[in-house]
Design an enzyme around this catalytic site. Structure first.
Site, PDB file in Angstrom:
ATOM      1  N   LYS A  22       0.807  -1.267   0.104  1.00 12.00           N
ATOM      2  CA  LYS A  22       0.058  -0.101   0.039  1.00 12.00           C
ATOM      3  C   LYS A  22       0.895   1.301  -0.180  1.00 12.00           C
ATOM      4  CE  LYS A  22      -1.799   1.911   3.885  1.00 12.00           C
ATOM      5  NZ  LYS A  22      -1.256   3.214   4.077  1.00 12.00           N
ATOM      6  N   ASN A  23       1.997   1.235   0.686  1.00  9.90           N
ATOM      7  CA  ASN A  23       2.626   2.536   0.955  1.00  9.90           C
ATOM      8  C   ASN A  23       3.535   2.889  -0.134  1.00  9.90           C
ATOM      9  OD1 ASN A  23       1.373   2.886   3.584  1.00  9.90           O
ATOM     10  ND2 ASN A  23       2.818   2.778   4.753  1.00  9.90           N
ATOM     11  N   CYS A 116      -6.690  11.646  11.013  1.00 10.91           N
ATOM     12  CA  CYS A 116      -5.956  12.073  12.135  1.00 10.91           C
ATOM     13  C   CYS A 116      -5.948  10.990  12.980  1.00 10.91           C
ATOM     14  CB  CYS A 116      -6.374  13.408  12.551  1.00 10.91           C
ATOM     15  SG  CYS A 116      -8.124  13.385  13.057  1.00 10.91           S
ATOM     16  N   ARG A 121      -1.266  14.880  12.399  1.00  5.02           N
ATOM     17  CA  ARG A 121      -0.167  14.611  11.415  1.00  5.02           C
ATOM     18  C   ARG A 121      -0.223  15.725  10.435  1.00  5.02           C
ATOM     19  NH1 ARG A 121      -1.780   8.611   9.497  1.00  5.02           N
ATOM     20  NH2 ARG A 121       0.438   8.911   8.509  1.00  5.02           N
ATOM     21  N   ILE A 123       1.410  18.670   7.798  1.00  2.00           N
ATOM     22  CA  ILE A 123       1.992  18.554   6.464  1.00  2.00           C
ATOM     23  C   ILE A 123       2.928  19.709   6.393  1.00  2.00           C
ATOM     24  CG2 ILE A 123       0.376  17.316   5.440  1.00  2.00           C
ATOM     25  CD1 ILE A 123      -0.911  19.771   4.339  1.00  2.00           C
ATOM     26  N   ASP A 124       3.343  20.426   7.614  1.00  2.00           N
ATOM     27  CA  ASP A 124       4.321  21.599   7.478  1.00  2.00           C
ATOM     28  C   ASP A 124       5.633  21.244   6.718  1.00  2.00           C
ATOM     29  OD1 ASP A 124       4.748  19.704   9.639  1.00  2.00           O
ATOM     30  OD2 ASP A 124       6.067  21.363  10.428  1.00  2.00           O
ATOM     31  N   ASP A 305       4.316   0.995  12.212  1.00  2.00           N
ATOM     32  CA  ASP A 305       3.194   0.183  11.719  1.00  2.00           C
ATOM     33  C   ASP A 305       3.191  -1.158  11.949  1.00  2.00           C
ATOM     34  OD1 ASP A 305       2.584   2.556  10.191  1.00  2.00           O
ATOM     35  OD2 ASP A 305       3.056   1.906   8.268  1.00  2.00           O
ATOM     36  N   ARG A 397      -8.413  -0.730   4.415  1.00  2.00           N
ATOM     37  CA  ARG A 397      -7.688   0.151   3.511  1.00  2.00           C
ATOM     38  C   ARG A 397      -6.008  -0.253   3.015  1.00  2.00           C
ATOM     39  NH1 ARG A 397      -5.989   4.016   7.192  1.00  2.00           N
ATOM     40  NH2 ARG A 397      -4.610   4.507   5.616  1.00  2.00           N
TER      41      ARG A 397
HETATM   42  C1  UD1 Z   1       4.091   6.906   6.329  1.00  2.00           C
HETATM   43  C2  UD1 Z   1       3.175   5.894   6.133  1.00  2.00           C
HETATM   44  C3  UD1 Z   1       2.742   5.245   7.393  1.00  2.00           C
HETATM   45  C4  UD1 Z   1       3.929   5.230   8.362  1.00  2.00           C
HETATM   46  C5  UD1 Z   1       4.395   6.440   8.579  1.00  2.00           C
HETATM   47  C6  UD1 Z   1       5.920   6.363   9.467  1.00  2.00           C
HETATM   48  C7  UD1 Z   1       2.612   5.889   3.862  1.00  2.00           C
HETATM   49  C8  UD1 Z   1       1.439   6.299   3.175  1.00  2.00           C
HETATM   50  N1  UD1 Z   1       2.123   6.083   5.116  1.00  2.00           N
HETATM   51  O1  UD1 Z   1       3.067   8.136   6.903  1.00  2.00           O
HETATM   52  O2  UD1 Z   1       1.986   4.182   7.219  1.00  2.00           O
HETATM   53  O3  UD1 Z   1       3.194   4.981   9.894  1.00  2.00           O
HETATM   54  O4  UD1 Z   1       5.261   6.993   7.110  1.00  2.00           O
HETATM   55  O5  UD1 Z   1       6.713   5.230   8.959  1.00  2.00           O
HETATM   56  O6  UD1 Z   1       3.408   5.740   3.360  1.00  2.00           O
HETATM   57  N2  UD1 Z   1       5.419  15.282  10.405  1.00  2.00           N
HETATM   58  C9  UD1 Z   1       5.437  16.387  10.672  1.00  2.00           C
HETATM   59  N3  UD1 Z   1       5.296  17.152   9.649  1.00  2.00           N
HETATM   60  C10 UD1 Z   1       5.072  16.762   8.234  1.00  2.00           C
HETATM   61  C11 UD1 Z   1       5.061  15.434   8.040  1.00  2.00           C
HETATM   62  C12 UD1 Z   1       5.192  14.417   9.119  1.00  2.00           C
HETATM   63  O7  UD1 Z   1       5.649  16.796  12.004  1.00  2.00           O
HETATM   64  O8  UD1 Z   1       4.887  17.731   7.603  1.00  2.00           O
HETATM   65  C13 UD1 Z   1       5.752  14.109  11.572  1.00  2.00           C
HETATM   66  C14 UD1 Z   1       4.298  13.149  11.743  1.00  2.00           C
HETATM   67  O9  UD1 Z   1       3.406  14.102  12.497  1.00  2.00           O
HETATM   68  C15 UD1 Z   1       4.824  11.860  12.348  1.00  2.00           C
HETATM   69  C16 UD1 Z   1       6.456  11.844  11.693  1.00  2.00           C
HETATM   70  O10 UD1 Z   1       6.513  13.295  11.154  1.00  2.00           O
HETATM   71  O11 UD1 Z   1       5.132  12.129  13.748  1.00  2.00           O
HETATM   72  C17 UD1 Z   1       6.559  10.705  10.810  1.00  2.00           C
HETATM   73  O12 UD1 Z   1       5.665  10.984   9.639  1.00  2.00           O
HETATM   74  P1  UD1 Z   1       5.804  10.527   8.082  1.00  2.00           P
HETATM   75  O13 UD1 Z   1       6.904   9.805   8.037  1.00  2.00           O
HETATM   76  O14 UD1 Z   1       5.427  12.040   7.389  1.00  2.00           O
HETATM   77  O15 UD1 Z   1       4.413   9.518   8.034  1.00  2.00           O
HETATM   78  P2  UD1 Z   1       3.583   9.512   6.776  1.00  2.00           P
HETATM   79  O16 UD1 Z   1       4.202   9.802   5.280  1.00  2.00           O
HETATM   80  O17 UD1 Z   1       2.414  10.322   7.083  1.00  2.00           O
END
Ligand code: UD1
Length: 418
Positions: A22-23, A116, A121, A123-124, A305, A397
């Site tokens: 999926k990812n 959420c 989570r 997206i900054d 995960d 999902r």
């Molecule tokens: C991806 C995976 C998810 C997995 C996660 C961590 C996909 C579709 N999903 O999610 O299954 O659990 O990686 O391995 O690939 N963060 C920020 N700001 C940002 C982005 C992230 O602070 O703009 C923080 C998040 O809140 C979290 C950490 O960074 O605490 C890691 O998140 P991230 O690696 O971005 O996870 P996803 O890409 O959402």
């Protein structure tokens, strides 16, 4: 409403192929729009998140067609750059379309992504990366309006190795002029798969799998055929299920190297695990022992995960295991459900302490999120009596058909309409 019903206590045995990841497929689906042409995705898993991506692609004017296990995507007729709110809410990964649409059309408009369930989570980091490339990002009434017709390659340093931000930056950088260097990039295998796909379309990307990813912006020019990598978390789920219930399994279509922290934990718990050549073999007598603390971390650390899934496998182990969740603030929502089955788990902040109990008993439980739901499958197979799992849309999902797969191993498990 569909439920999953499990009667636990059966040994699990057999050979099982693992679905595509999926990812990996979600960012690849977003990336298809970089090339105005045709992509064939082999081994594309049939998941509700994939269907949500297909709805976004169709809204943008692309064509998609399932041909057995292959998904054909034709983006030559893409005409829109906006994603409506209801499609954005369906899954968090929809935000990866931002970088891809910007690269293709020079502008994009969408709302904040949904999902959420694991705590905040943000997206900054995604937005900072796009701004660094010169995109203008405005936030108006919950909508993100981005223009990036003149993006320039730059050095982007991520303050933490976010998987999604790395992917978004890679896709946007394909549409920027010159070279982008992403520093402190995520090193997950799915990033390598995305790089492989981008290269097959003619993009110039290197370094994925290390902390520095370099992209030289240039148009993607080639139709391509891409095989989706195996899903390491689905593999971890089935290994954990056999570890907990007892039995012997050989997983095929799997990469042993991607699972080293998970298999090391199961080995420490008393399972025999062997791997290589696209296969993993695991044998367990179902009597596990507690293991040293499990701390989630970015790849190659222990995957967040797989935290709930391993926890479920250890509920009947001898002794006490400590889990430390370092990636997300609210990723222990499965704990209350596992406790309904007789588990002994206490949570304080980021730490969960699991003390093994002699037996689990089946109960009516509810999926709180995707991997929390998978943990209930694992616990249900190791419990005495019947477990009824509700709100299985979370599981759908990320798992094509866990009932088909676990029944093929001899588990007493079925879908039921209630
Ligand atoms: C991806 C995976 C998810 C997995 C996660 C961590 C996909 C579709 N999903 O999610 O299954 O659990 O990686 O391995 O690939 N963060 C920020 N700001 C940002 C982005 C992230 O602070 O703009 C923080 C998040 O809140 C979290 C950490 O960074 O605490 C890691 O998140 P991230 O690696 O971005 O996870 P996803 O890409 O959402």
């Amino acid at each position: 409403m569909k439920h999953i019903i499990i009667r636990g206590g059966r040994r699990l045995e057999g050979v099982l192929p693992v679905q595509g990841a999926k990812n990996s497929v979600l960012p690849v689906l977003a990336a298809t729009i970089l090339h105005p042409g045709v992509t064939v995705l082999r081994g594309c898993p049939r998941l509700s998140d994939v269907e949500a991506s297909i709805r976004i692609l169709r809204h943008l004017g692309c064509r998609t067609d399932w041909q057995g296990e292959e998904l054909v995507v034709d983006t030559s007729s893409m005409s829109r750059w906006d994603i409506p709110d209801h499609l954005m809410r369906e899954m968090r990964s929809s935000v990866i379309f931002l970088g891809a649409i910007l690269a293709r059309l020079g502008r994009a408009e969408m709302s904040y992504p949904g999902g959420c369930e694991l705590g905040p989570r943000p997206i900054d980091l995604h937005l900072a990366a796009l701004r660094k490339l010169g995109a203008a990002v405005e936030e108006k009434g919950g909508r993100l309006c981005c223009t990036g017709a003149a993006m320039e390659g730059r050095e982007i340093t991520l303050s933490l190795p976010s998987v999604g931000a790395t992917e978004n930056a890679m896709l946007a950088a394909c549409g920027a002029r010159g070279e982008t260097v992403i520093v402190n990039a995520a090193r997950e295998p799915e990033i390598v798969d995305l790089q492989n796909f981008l290269r097959s379309m003619g993009c110039a990307v290197r370094g994925a799998g290390s902390s520095t990813v370099c992209v030289v912006g240039q148009r993607a020019t080639r139709d391509s055929v891409h095989t989706v990598m195996p899903d390491r978390i689905v593999a971890a789920t089935y290994l954990a299920a056999v570890a907990a219930a007892g039995g012997e399994v050989e997983l095929t279509h799997v990469d042993y190297r991607h699972l080293s922290t998970v298999t090391a934990a199961l080995h420490e718990a008393g399972c025999r695990v062997l791997g290589g050549d696209g296969r993993i073999f695991l044998r367990s007598d179902g009597k596990l022992k507690a293991i040293s603390p499990v701390r989630t971390a970015p790849y190659p650390g222990f995957p967040t995960d797989a935290q709930a899934i391993l926890m479920a496998a250890l509920l009947r182990s001898r002794g006490t295991t400590v889990f430390v969740e370092n990636m997300f603030d609210n990723r222990y929502r499965h704990v209350d459900e596992l406790c309904r089955m007789g588990a002994d788990i206490s949570v304080e902040g980021r730490v969960a302490v699991v003390t093994g109990v002699p037996r689990l008993s089946g109960a009516a439980v509810r999926c709180t999120d995707l991997r929390g739901g998978a943990a209930l499958l694992v616990a249900g197979l190791a419990a005495e009596g019947e477990t009824a799992i509700e709100e299985i849309q979370h599981i759908c999902r990320g798992y094509e058909d866990p009932v088909r797969d676990l029944a093929a191993l001899g588990g007493e498990i079925r879908w039921e309409e209630r």
